[in-house]
Every structure is written in structure tokens, then in C-alpha cells.
Write a protein that holds these residues in place. Structure first.
Motif, short mmCIF file in Angstrom:
data_model
loop_
_atom_site.label_atom_id
_atom_site.label_comp_id
_atom_site.label_asym_id
_atom_site.label_seq_id
_atom_site.Cartn_x
_atom_site.Cartn_y
_atom_site.Cartn_z
N UNK A 34 1.93 -11.29 9.54
CA UNK A 34 1.92 -10.66 8.20
C UNK A 34 1.02 -9.42 8.20
N UNK A 35 -0.12 -9.48 8.90
CA UNK A 35 -1.00 -8.32 9.00
C UNK A 35 -0.29 -7.16 9.68
N UNK A 36 0.43 -7.45 10.76
CA UNK A 36 1.18 -6.41 11.46
C UNK A 36 2.27 -5.84 10.56
N UNK A 37 2.94 -6.69 9.79
CA UNK A 37 3.98 -6.22 8.86
C UNK A 37 3.37 -5.33 7.77
N UNK A 38 2.19 -5.71 7.27
CA UNK A 38 1.52 -4.89 6.26
C UNK A 38 1.15 -3.51 6.81
N UNK A 39 0.61 -3.51 8.03
CA UNK A 39 0.28 -2.22 8.65
C UNK A 39 1.54 -1.39 8.87
N UNK A 40 2.64 -2.05 9.21
CA UNK A 40 3.92 -1.34 9.38
C UNK A 40 4.39 -0.71 8.08
N UNK A 41 4.26 -1.45 6.98
CA UNK A 41 4.67 -0.91 5.67
C UNK A 41 3.78 0.27 5.27
N UNK A 42 2.47 0.14 5.52
CA UNK A 42 1.54 1.24 5.20
C UNK A 42 1.87 2.46 6.04
N UNK A 43 2.15 2.24 7.32
CA UNK A 43 2.47 3.34 8.22
C UNK A 43 3.74 4.07 7.79
#
Length: 116
Positions: A34-43
């Protein structure tokens, strides 16, 4: 790999280039996934925002904004003096602050002192 190590790796590596250990941990850990997905959305959102240039506002918008702020009293024209606070001097003292009257009064004081 533990979650703390995954977070450190995520901070140090480029976004797309994660080591195999980090990818394997992400597959087994829902929190890190989920953390990686959040960073992906922010990116991706940051990339979209950087692609859209912001157009400057026209001169008419700035003039209208300034007029509205002046009408509401939030800003003032620098040439206009601010209202001064009412003077604390009594009325009789302000009478002697005029140069002609102050000179005449001083002359009378000297004449009276010379007579005495």
C-alpha cells in the motif's frame, strides 16, 4: 527483508528500480504494498501537475483584486496618510503650539519678567 528496510530502500532507490528483495517483500506485505501504491499515485499526480503549465493571470484580474481589497479596507494606497490617533494634548496647550501665538506669549513672559 523487514518493513523498515523496505522503507529505507524505497527512499534511496529510484521509483521504478527496486531490488528483487524489496519486490519480494512487497508481494508478501500488504502495508508495504500500500505504501508503494501511495508513492506511485503521488508520483503520477506530480508528473501530471508538472506537465500542465499555469497561465499567468491577466492585468485586469489583478486590478479588480486590488480594487476589491481597497474597498474592503484590507490594503491602502501608500500615498494616503493613515489616520492619526487623537492627540492627548488638552485644547489650551494646542493653542500655544501655533508659532505666532507662541511668540507673542513668550514676548509677554519676557516683558513681565523684565518689569518684575
Amino acid at each position: 527483508m523487514q518493513c523498515e528496510q523496505f522503507e529505507q530502500t524505497l527512499e534511496q532507490q529510484e521509483f521504478e528500480a527496486l531490488p528483487k528483495q524489496a519486490l519480494a517483500h512487497m508481494e508478501t506485505c500488504p502495508a508495504c504494498s500500500a505504501l508503494f501504491a501511495d508513492f506511485g499515485a503521488i508520483h503520477s499526480m506530480a508528473s501530471e501537475l508538472a506537465a500542465d503549465p499555469i497561465a499567468p493571470l491577466s492585468e485586469n484580474v489583478w486590478i479588480a483584486l486590488r480594487n476589491q481589497l481597497e474597498a474592503e479596507g484590507l490594503i491602502r494606497d501608500p500615498q494616503k496618510p493613515l489616520r492619526s490617533a487623537p492627540q492627548a494634548n488638552p485644547a489650551w496647550w494646542s493653542f500655544f503650539q501655533r508659532p505666532a501665538i507662541a511668540g507673542a506669549f513668550l514676548g509677554l513672559v519676557f516683558a513681565a519678567a523684565g518689569t518684575v
